[in-house]
Design an enzyme around this catalytic site. Sequence first.
Site, mmCIF file in Angstrom:
data_model
loop_
_atom_site.group_PDB
_atom_site.id
_atom_site.type_symbol
_atom_site.label_atom_id
_atom_site.label_comp_id
_atom_site.label_asym_id
_atom_site.label_seq_id
_atom_site.Cartn_x
_atom_site.Cartn_y
_atom_site.Cartn_z
ATOM 1 N N PRO A 477 0.846 -1.200 0.000
ATOM 2 C CA PRO A 477 0.000 0.000 0.000
ATOM 3 C C PRO A 477 0.878 1.245 0.000
ATOM 4 O O PRO A 477 1.909 1.292 0.680
ATOM 5 C CB PRO A 477 -0.800 -0.127 1.305
ATOM 6 C CG PRO A 477 -0.006 -1.064 2.162
ATOM 7 C CD PRO A 477 0.671 -2.003 1.217
ATOM 8 N N HIS A 478 0.501 2.251 -0.770
ATOM 9 C CA HIS A 478 1.370 3.418 -0.898
ATOM 10 C C HIS A 478 0.575 4.659 -1.293
ATOM 11 O O HIS A 478 -0.568 4.570 -1.750
ATOM 12 C CB HIS A 478 2.477 3.166 -1.934
ATOM 13 C CG HIS A 478 1.952 2.732 -3.271
ATOM 14 N ND1 HIS A 478 1.764 1.409 -3.597
ATOM 15 C CD2 HIS A 478 1.571 3.447 -4.363
ATOM 16 C CE1 HIS A 478 1.299 1.316 -4.824
ATOM 17 N NE2 HIS A 478 1.163 2.535 -5.313
ATOM 18 N N ALA A 479 1.219 5.806 -1.108
ATOM 19 C CA ALA A 479 0.609 7.083 -1.500
ATOM 20 C C ALA A 479 1.692 8.150 -1.541
ATOM 21 O O ALA A 479 2.728 8.021 -0.888
ATOM 22 C CB ALA A 479 -0.495 7.484 -0.528
#
Length: 568
Positions: A477-479
Site C-alpha cells: 500500500p502506498h501514496a
Amino acid sequence: MHSFPKSEIVMMLVSMALMLGLGKVVGELFRRFSMPAVVGEITAGIILGPTLLGRISPDAYTWLFSSGSKSVMAIESFVLFGVTLLLLVAGMELDFSAILRQGKSITVISSFNIIIPFVAGFLLARTFPGLFGIPEGKIIPALYIGVALSITALPVITKILMDIKLFQTDFGIMVMASALVNDLAGWIIFSIIIQLFESGTVDALRVLKTILLTTTLVFFILTIVRQFINRAIPWIQAKTEWPGGIITFIVTTGLFFSALTEAIGVHAILGAFLCGIAIGDSPYLKKHTREIINQFIGNIFAPLFFVAIGIRVDFVQNFNPALFFTIIPIAISSKVAASMVGSILSGMTVKESLPIGFAMSTHGAMEIILGMIGRNYGIINNEVFVVIVIMSISTSLASAPLIRIFIKGEAELLIQELLERKLFIPNLKSIHAEGVIKELSLKASLATGIQSDYLGKMVLAREAIMSTGIGCGVAVPHARIYGLQKPLIAVGISQHGVDFNSPDGKHAHLVFLILTPEKDVNSQVLILSQISNIFLDEQIRNESINAASFNEFIAVIKKAVFEKTKLS
C-alpha cells in the site's frame, strides 16, 4: 451438407487442426523463453503459410489453404468470429471506472499520445505515398497509418507491468489509464475511417455525420447499455447455471451489439469492444468468470486468428526494408515524444517521462487486429501489413527491457536505507487491509509528525483505485503525501495473512506501507521495484515473515540485497 463437399469438409477440419495445434505448440514454446505467445502463434502461421510451407511444398499449401475454396471461406468466417470475441475480451480488460477516476495528467498524456503519433503517421504517409503503396490523392490510407501509430497494446502493457511488478504503482496506474483512453479513442477513430472508406467519399458533411453516429453509439453503450448490463449480471448469475449462463449472456450480448453496429454502418469490432468495456466494468462479474472467458477465447479463437495472419501473407516476399526502417523509428519516437510532452505539461521531469513513453510505445495484438482489418478492406497492401506485424512484435519484446533501463535510479540500496526500527511492526493485529493500513499509518505519523488519519485516508484512496497486493504474500500500500520531506517505509508482518486482493489470490504476510513526497514520482517506483525484486525469492520471504525482531528482519534484507548485487 450437400453444398459442402466431403473433400472440403476434410480440408477445413485438417486445416483448422493444424492451425490450432501448431499455433498452441509454438506459442507455448515462445512463452517458455519469456516471449509473448502471440509471437509464437504468428510464427506458426508463417510456417504453414506461403513463407515456408508454400515454398517447400506448394501443393500441400494449396490443398490446405487454396484461395476461394469453401473450406477456406468457412475458416475465414470462423476467424472473423474470433476477432469479434477477441475485441470483446479486450474491452472487458479495460477498467472504465478507473478512467473516470483519473485526473488531468491522464487526459493530457493520453491526448498527446493520440495526437502526435497520428499526425506523424498521417504526414509520413502523405509525404511518401509511394513508400506505403498509396494511390495519388487518396487520403483514407494516410489517416489509417496515423491511427496505426497512435494505438497502443493494452493487454501487452498490462502483462509487461505485471511481469516487472509495477502494475500496482502510480506509474503503472498512469500508464494503464492513459492506454485505456488511448485505445478507446483509437478504435473510435479507426471505426470512423472504415465508415468513410466504405462510403467512398470524404467531405465535411459525411465526416460530421460519421462522427455524430459513432459518438452517439459510444455514449449509448457506455451509459444506458452499461447500466442495464450491470443490473442484469447479478440476476443472471443468481438464476442460471454457473458459469454457463453468464458466459452465454456475455457472448450473446457481444455478438448482438457487434451485429447492431455493423448494421447501422459502424464496424462490428467497435460494437464488440464497447460492449466488452460495459460488461467488464460491472463489479458483479466474478473474477473466475473473467478467467474462464479469457481461457476459452485465448486458447481457441486467439491462436486461430494469429496463425491466420501468417497463412495469407508471404513475409519474405512482402518485406520492404525501406518501409521498415522508416516506420519503426517514427512509431517509437512519436510515442516517446508524445509522452514526454504530456508528462512535462503534467508537472513531471523528462527523466520521469521516458519510462511512460516506452510503455506507451508498445504495440501488439490490437495493432495486428487493426492491420488485418485494414488489409482485408484493401486500405493497406501486404508490405504495410507485414511491417505493422513486425512493429507489433518488436515493440512488445523491447518495451520491458527499456522500461527497466530508464526506471532505474541512482540508489541501489534505497530500501535498506529507509528501513527503521521505529517503523517496524513484528506482529500486525488487524486481519483486514484497512486496519493494517491504519496500524502502519500510526507508526508513520509518529515518525513524520503528519496526522495518521490523513496518511491513512490518502493510502486508502489510492487502494480504492487499484489494490496493492503484488502476490507471493506481499502487499505494498502506498501514496504520495503533501508535506512529506523524504520517502518513508513502514513494515508490518502478519502471521495469519491479510487480503489485499492479490492477483494470485494469496493473503499478504509482509506489508510495506510506502509514503513518498507528493512531487516525487521516481522514489515510489524504485522502492516498489526493489521490493518486488527481493521478495520474489521464496526463501527470503519465509525468513522475513519468521523474523522475531527488527534486527533479524534487516539482516535478511541486507543479505538479499548483497546477493542480488553480487549476481548483477
